[in-house]
Design a protein around this motif. Sequence first.
Motif, PDB file in Angstrom:
ATOM      1  N   PHE A 132     -63.918   6.203-117.474  1.00 49.83           N
ATOM      2  CA  PHE A 132     -64.570   5.143-116.696  1.00 49.83           C
ATOM      3  C   PHE A 132     -64.110   3.752-117.111  1.00 49.83           C
ATOM      4  N   ASP A 133     -63.303   3.662-118.158  1.00 45.37           N
ATOM      5  CA  ASP A 133     -62.734   2.374-118.542  1.00 45.37           C
ATOM      6  C   ASP A 133     -61.430   2.085-117.816  1.00 45.37           C
ATOM      7  N   GLY A 134     -61.022   2.980-116.945  1.00 47.72           N
ATOM      8  CA  GLY A 134     -59.803   2.791-116.163  1.00 47.72           C
ATOM      9  C   GLY A 134     -60.084   2.791-114.675  1.00 47.72           C
ATOM     10  N   ALA A 135     -59.037   2.984-113.881  1.00 47.64           N
ATOM     11  CA  ALA A 135     -59.159   2.901-112.424  1.00 47.64           C
ATOM     12  C   ALA A 135     -59.485   4.230-111.779  1.00 47.64           C
ATOM     13  N   SER A 136     -59.482   5.333-112.551  1.00 48.40           N
ATOM     14  CA  SER A 136     -59.679   6.657-111.953  1.00 48.40           C
ATOM     15  C   SER A 136     -60.703   7.470-112.742  1.00 48.40           C
ATOM     16  N   PRO A 137     -61.963   7.079-112.686  1.00 48.93           N
ATOM     17  CA  PRO A 137     -62.983   7.847-113.412  1.00 48.93           C
ATOM     18  C   PRO A 137     -63.242   9.197-112.749  1.00 48.93           C
ATOM     19  N   TYR A 138     -63.817  10.112-113.519  1.00 48.96           N
ATOM     20  CA  TYR A 138     -64.222  11.389-112.941  1.00 48.96           C
ATOM     21  C   TYR A 138     -65.309  12.007-113.811  1.00 48.96           C
ATOM     22  N   LEU A 139     -65.983  13.000-113.238  1.00 53.91           N
ATOM     23  CA  LEU A 139     -67.002  13.754-113.947  1.00 53.91           C
ATOM     24  C   LEU A 139     -66.566  15.204-114.049  1.00 53.91           C
ATOM     25  N   THR A 140     -66.986  15.858-115.124  1.00 53.17           N
ATOM     26  CA  THR A 140     -66.896  17.317-115.178  1.00 53.17           C
ATOM     27  C   THR A 140     -68.299  17.866-115.352  1.00 53.17           C
ATOM     28  N   TYR A 141     -68.514  19.064-114.818  1.00 52.30           N
ATOM     29  CA  TYR A 141     -69.806  19.721-114.971  1.00 52.30           C
ATOM     30  C   TYR A 141     -69.621  21.223-114.803  1.00 52.30           C
ATOM     31  N   ASP A 142     -70.547  21.984-115.330  1.00 50.48           N
ATOM     32  CA  ASP A 142     -70.509  23.436-115.240  1.00 50.48           C
ATOM     33  C   ASP A 142     -71.594  23.932-114.299  1.00 50.48           C
ATOM     34  N   LYS A 143     -71.223  24.859-113.451  1.00 55.30           N
ATOM     35  CA  LYS A 143     -72.190  25.488-112.554  1.00 55.30           C
ATOM     36  C   LYS A 143     -71.738  26.909-112.254  1.00 55.30           C
ATOM     37  N   ASN A 144     -72.678  27.831-112.412  1.00 54.42           N
ATOM     38  CA  ASN A 144     -72.391  29.254-112.182  1.00 54.42           C
ATOM     39  C   ASN A 144     -71.206  29.742-113.007  1.00 54.42           C
ATOM     40  N   GLY A 145     -71.105  29.228-114.238  1.00 59.59           N
ATOM     41  CA  GLY A 145     -70.057  29.679-115.152  1.00 59.59           C
ATOM     42  C   GLY A 145     -68.689  29.087-114.894  1.00 59.59           C
ATOM     43  N   ILE A 146     -68.594  28.128-113.969  1.00 56.11           N
ATOM     44  CA  ILE A 146     -67.311  27.520-113.628  1.00 56.11           C
ATOM     45  C   ILE A 146     -67.375  26.019-113.922  1.00 56.11           C
ATOM     46  N   THR A 147     -66.326  25.482-114.525  1.00 54.99           N
ATOM     47  CA  THR A 147     -66.238  24.043-114.766  1.00 54.99           C
ATOM     48  C   THR A 147     -65.629  23.362-113.546  1.00 54.99           C
ATOM     49  N   HIS A 148     -66.317  22.346-113.047  1.00 52.83           N
ATOM     50  CA  HIS A 148     -65.887  21.608-111.852  1.00 52.83           C
ATOM     51  C   HIS A 148     -65.512  20.178-112.233  1.00 52.83           C
ATOM     52  N   ARG A 149     -64.672  19.586-111.409  1.00 55.93           N
ATOM     53  CA  ARG A 149     -64.273  18.192-111.587  1.00 55.93           C
ATOM     54  C   ARG A 149     -64.606  17.414-110.316  1.00 55.93           C
ATOM     55  N   LEU A 150     -65.225  16.233-110.509  1.00 54.36           N
ATOM     56  CA  LEU A 150     -65.556  15.353-109.388  1.00 54.36           C
ATOM     57  C   LEU A 150     -64.883  14.007-109.624  1.00 54.36           C
ATOM     58  N   ASP A 151     -63.834  13.711-108.854  1.00 53.43           N
ATOM     59  CA  ASP A 151     -63.157  12.417-108.941  1.00 53.43           C
ATOM     60  C   ASP A 151     -63.931  11.393-108.121  1.00 53.43           C
ATOM     61  N   CYS A 152     -63.871  10.121-108.551  1.00 55.22           N
ATOM     62  CA  CYS A 152     -64.663   9.104-107.867  1.00 55.22           C
ATOM     63  C   CYS A 152     -64.097   7.719-108.171  1.00 55.22           C
ATOM     64  N   ASP A 153     -64.656   6.723-107.482  1.00 48.66           N
ATOM     65  CA  ASP A 153     -64.301   5.328-107.770  1.00 48.66           C
ATOM     66  C   ASP A 153     -65.222   4.735-108.834  1.00 48.66           C
ATOM     67  N   PHE A 154     -66.504   5.115-108.769  1.00 47.42           N
ATOM     68  CA  PHE A 154     -67.505   4.572-109.685  1.00 47.42           C
ATOM     69  C   PHE A 154     -68.479   5.674-110.096  1.00 47.42           C
ATOM     70  N   ILE A 155     -69.095   5.480-111.273  1.00 47.10           N
ATOM     71  CA  ILE A 155     -70.119   6.399-111.769  1.00 47.10           C
ATOM     72  C   ILE A 155     -71.402   5.609-112.009  1.00 47.10           C
ATOM     73  N   ALA A 156     -72.515   6.089-111.451  1.00 49.37           N
ATOM     74  CA  ALA A 156     -73.824   5.486-111.688  1.00 49.37           C
ATOM     75  C   ALA A 156     -74.632   6.435-112.567  1.00 49.37           C
ATOM     76  N   GLY A 157     -74.978   5.981-113.765  1.00 53.70           N
ATOM     77  CA  GLY A 157     -75.753   6.796-114.688  1.00 53.70           C
ATOM     78  C   GLY A 157     -77.233   6.564-114.493  1.00 53.70           C
ATOM     79  N   CYS A 158     -77.857   7.445-113.719  1.00 55.69           N
ATOM     80  CA  CYS A 158     -79.284   7.358-113.409  1.00 55.69           C
ATOM     81  C   CYS A 158     -80.024   8.527-114.055  1.00 55.69           C
ATOM     82  N   ASP A 159     -79.553   8.945-115.224  1.00 56.23           N
ATOM     83  CA  ASP A 159     -79.998  10.212-115.817  1.00 56.23           C
ATOM     84  C   ASP A 159     -80.961  10.046-116.985  1.00 56.23           C
ATOM     85  N   GLY A 160     -81.638   8.911-117.056  1.00 56.15           N
ATOM     86  CA  GLY A 160     -82.741   8.780-117.994  1.00 56.15           C
ATOM     87  C   GLY A 160     -82.338   8.453-119.418  1.00 56.15           C
ATOM     88  N   PHE A 161     -83.353   8.281-120.249  1.00 54.00           N
ATOM     89  CA  PHE A 161     -83.172   7.841-121.633  1.00 54.00           C
ATOM     90  C   PHE A 161     -82.320   8.820-122.437  1.00 54.00           C
TER      91      PHE A 161
END
Length: 390
Positions: A132-161
């Motif tokens: 996220f300190d560059g021009a091409s941020p992305y997220l990874t996450y696991d679901k149903n035993g598979i690791t997924h990648r989500l590319d994006c322009d921006f990330i909003a962290g609304c996930d609590g304390f």
Amino acid sequence: MRTKVAIIGSGPSGLLLGQLLTEAAIDNVVLDRVGKDYILGRVRAGVLEEGTVGLMDQAKSGAHMHAAGLPHHGFSLAFDGRDHRIDLYSLTGGKRVVVYGQTELTRDLMEHREASGALTVYDAANVTPHDFDGASPYLTYDKNGITHRLDCDFIAGCDGFHGASRKAVPQGAIRTFEKVYPFGWLGILADVAPVSHELIYANHPRGFALCSMRSETRSRYYIQCSLDEKVEDWSDARFWDELRWRLPENHAEAMVTAPSFAKSIAPLRSFVAEPIRFGRLFLVGDAAHIVPPTGAKGLNLAASDVFYLSNALIEFYGHRSEAGIDAYSQKALARVWKAVRFSWWMTTIMHRFPNTDDFGQRLQEAELDYLVQSPAASTSLAENYVGLPY
């Protein structure tokens, strides 16, 4: 998979941000580590400032809030056996708050998001922001035993304390400020008519008490307790007796009791992180700041963050301007600190601290007496309570 804005967290701030972006035709994906039922099972605050109400309308999600919410034009301050009403409406030139449960607000946003066709990924484990300190941020996450990648322009962290967003920030890039209060709130929910049609904030030598509600038939009551108390030691009968002790006689006599269906103890803290923008990652709501619930600011501060961030992103995609993005942290934190101050002040004048002796109790009562007798002091309280402008 790719989207423009990846939003971590499907609480009110994440869903509200997502819906405002969806209404502006900005593609976004919301991810949460838990499922819908868990999210809707959480019972939280429900006093909405006018700014929050306006954002719900802007997100086209406010219809049920207007139908079922309870507009409040004032509240009561009780101390020294007396009860004084703060007339929010007259003191602020026609402003008010709306009592509407956070669970209901969250459900409204969920349903509208589903109807709009926007994507929410529930039960997404190990959500992690990258680059996220560059021009091409992305997220990874696991679901149903598979690791997924989500590319994006921006990330909003609304996930609590306790979420992943703030933890992803390098330690040297962030500064935190914190005050932990030496007591908690023991709260119950009961299906019984509220003792008053407006909230009552009570200062008493035995400790603070709050009489609130979720509807005209469901009450939410709190009493100050020590942090070493255990919920199982508090029977309903003991709670009701203690609450009556701390209220003026007219309210104690009018109170109708019923078995509680929820009971919990919440610790109180003030917390702020600075800054709240790190390249293309933005912290929002509880990920960035926590306030004690005394001033009813937690949910509303999250909404004000969403206001600044949604406008900044709409400006970026509409006009390719980064001015709003660059100003987000400074603008949001300026309002946050004013609300942190107000919540701290309300907490200090309403609660019994471990070192509060009879002298300290009299000082609190003198300050409260000045507060309710002085039009200027009452106006300051009312302006902060209904919410400072964005």
